[in-house]
Design an enzyme around this catalytic site. Sequence first.
Site, PDB file in Angstrom:
ATOM      1  N   PHE A 294      44.355  28.305  36.621  1.00 36.86           N
ATOM      2  CA  PHE A 294      42.952  28.013  36.710  1.00 36.86           C
ATOM      3  C   PHE A 294      42.497  26.990  35.500  1.00 36.86           C
ATOM      4  CE2 PHE A 294      42.453  32.214  39.280  1.00 36.86           C
ATOM      5  CZ  PHE A 294      41.965  31.456  40.379  1.00 36.86           C
TER       6      PHE A 294
ATOM      7  N   THR B 234      48.762  25.824  44.593  1.00 33.41           N
ATOM      8  CA  THR B 234      47.595  26.110  43.715  1.00 33.41           C
ATOM      9  C   THR B 234      47.154  27.781  43.525  1.00 33.41           C
ATOM     10  OG1 THR B 234      45.723  26.473  45.371  1.00 33.41           O
ATOM     11  CG2 THR B 234      46.391  24.063  44.633  1.00 33.41           C
ATOM     12  N   ASP B 235      46.397  28.096  42.596  1.00 35.18           N
ATOM     13  CA  ASP B 235      45.801  29.458  42.497  1.00 35.18           C
ATOM     14  C   ASP B 235      44.694  29.243  43.655  1.00 35.18           C
ATOM     15  OD1 ASP B 235      45.168  31.956  42.292  1.00 35.18           O
ATOM     16  OD2 ASP B 235      45.292  31.950  39.995  1.00 35.18           O
ATOM     17  N   TYR B 236      44.026  30.395  43.689  1.00 32.07           N
ATOM     18  CA  TYR B 236      43.028  30.756  44.841  1.00 32.07           C
ATOM     19  C   TYR B 236      41.797  29.591  44.611  1.00 32.07           C
ATOM     20  CZ  TYR B 236      40.499  33.732  48.079  1.00 32.07           C
ATOM     21  OH  TYR B 236      40.139  34.437  49.137  1.00 32.07           O
TER      22      TYR B 236
ATOM     23  N   ALA C  48      41.686  26.576  43.631  1.00 28.45           N
ATOM     24  CA  ALA C  48      41.869  25.782  42.341  1.00 28.45           C
ATOM     25  C   ALA C  48      41.382  24.420  42.587  1.00 28.45           C
ATOM     26  CB  ALA C  48      43.341  26.094  41.626  1.00 28.45           C
TER      27      ALA C  48
END
Length: 754
Positions: free
Chosen positions: A251, A282-284, A286
């Site tokens: 993030f 990607t992260d959540y 992001a």
Amino acid sequence: MKKLFLLTVIMALWCCSDKTGEADNMKIFVDELMRKMTLEEKIGQLNLPTVGFDVTGPILSSDVEAKIKAGLVGGVFNTFTPTAVRKLQEIAVNETRLHIPLIFGYDVIHGHRTIFPIPLGISATWDTDLIEKVAVSVADEATADGLHWTFSPMVDIARDPRWGRVSEGAGEDPFLGSAIAKAMVKGYEQGDLSNPNTLMSCIKHFALYGAAEAGRDYNTVDMSKIRMYNEYLPPYKAAVDAGASSVMTSFNEVDGIPATGNKWLLNDLLRLQWGFEGFVVTDYTAIMEMENHGVGNSEQVTERSINAGVDMDMVSEYMLKYLPALVKSGKIPEKQIDSACRRILEAKYKLGLFSDPFRGLSEERADTHIMSDEKLDLCREAAEKSFVLLKNENQVLPLNKNQKIAFIGPLIKDQRNLIGNWSGAGDWKRAESIWSALVEKFGTAHFDYALGCNLIDDSCLMKKLNQNGGQLTIDPLSPQQLINQALQIARNADVIVAALGEPFGMSGEAASRSDISLPENQKTLLKALKNTGKPIVLLLMNGRPLCLQWENDNLDAILETWYPGTKAGEAIVNTIFGIANPSGKLSISFPRNVGQIPIYYNHKNTGRPMQEEQKYTSKYLDVSNDPLYPFGYGLSYSDFEYADLSLSDSILSENGRITASVTLTNKGAVEATETVQLYIRDLAGSITRPVKELKGFQQVSLQPGESKNVAFTIDTELLKFYNAALKYVCEPGDFHVFIGGNSATKAHVGFTLK
Ligand code: NOJ
């Protein structure tokens, strides 16, 4: 569908045993498939919505089933069980134009249904064989529940225990962190994802997420390249080298650019320098969050992410929304989409999903493999080995079952907290409490119980934690009444065992703390118990280093048990009664107070190293520089003596090797295991070098009175570091070698690299 299967069978027949043959087959297959795909379908492969149980952000995806049918989904996460997975997979392979199977991912962080100790706890075993075995077992269980992909391991180096996510990683050290990262990737993937018992791993969070300023989650990171390369990047690289098939962006920003849009990070470093061939997710949300970072509007951040090297968009659906127009307007070449789509399809191919979209799915397998006796046994073993004995005055531990013991505290009968955070599929009701394990093992003739206090009394904090499933309650008795009850049983006891710590929600994601001591009401209880004059054993459960100065100064024994998992009760009871001997060693320093943070053993010397008597040196007026418990520290029910530290030679030549050795003796009365640690200091370099760095460790089990020679090989590879030009080099000069039971060990010998 039939055509696709026919093609797969032909490919399988062609398949040669060598890697090149496999790669060629995969390429031919993916080429053929991609030729048939529309731009929208290719972009669909980059989309990863969440369907199902728990989430760590807003649920943005809607109509997931309709999107799957339209070929607009590459994988889903937060869905498992053979039934649920089969349902969605059937839609993907039977009701879409090209029948492309989905990947099913989940945060299988420290076990799936059988919950193992939290990652910080398991890292304290320093036992990479055990960690690999645990990962193999976790992979078997998760795949039996329909999963293909775990968002693990988290390999972020973390030196700030205010950050709640220290609980999810392997602590502060790049050498230990790399060894653990490698073991986990090997265990999950076993070098062959086509085996239906293996789980695709995902290295996260790339990169530097553990260095968030002030330990506040999602905060800014700013770091020199020298520090990055030498101290923070090694575990990610080790995991890539071990064959990890996917990487998750972090993030935070890296050098002023959010990781999710950072081309230097994802392309130049990860792909070009390190040769990573898997895909990047990607992260959540992001991609969407890059708007908040302030690097562009929705189209621009989408463009930045795909250009940087992101292949899959977790939840924001920006790729789905914006990429078609970006390609059509010529802002993004279609070949960019092709590369990302190809990587996702390749992962599916490697997982064997094109030959069997229902890979490993069977209710029967789920019934027999999930929470099997073998897994529960491994779980108990891992828990026992993760415990770190921080203090044991007058050998108050191990306890004797004939003593009269007062078991006090909200964690004695608790079950929910035992499995910690990130235990989504774990059933806390199957976790074994300390009390039930006691009853099962010994009956309760000699044991009394009192709650003593609530886990926390702070109603504001409790509300926040309960909003996220904390299950915290307040007992109808007042705090003073609870203490009085506890005092009553304490006064009649020979020894008090208090089980206290953080409720599980106080660590993990979005769980940063500015005060990392035990909750105030728990300290009040301990102080009251102290006044009885009885010996006190503190059993701790927590997801981060705590500040324990008072507890260390006033209590007789402290056993750090982290969150031990499903078999917590038996593991704790075995350990406190000496059936198991603690051998865990800290993978992260425990500070004396919050003002010392960040605190880590491998710091630089500075121009004015600390001298107690000298005012103008690097130190505090009100606290020492040393942590309360250093990295690598942990006691045993035995004592170990280190003697005869020596080197086979005082000169190391460029292509040579020398041996450092020590004699280790078990001076105690019971069999015990010690983790012998090798540290090296490079006395002068072209850049400043740490005061010492872990360079090896070995676990040695000894019978009482037994001695063993423990030897480490030192070669130039071990002495390398990234210099100012970011070249990985070793430099001639003098080195000190330390071998001991923790990072504070002082005895050393020296050699010169010619
Ligand atoms: C956010 C977390 O940062 C990450 O570690 C996790 O894997 C994803 N959410 C998915 O749940």
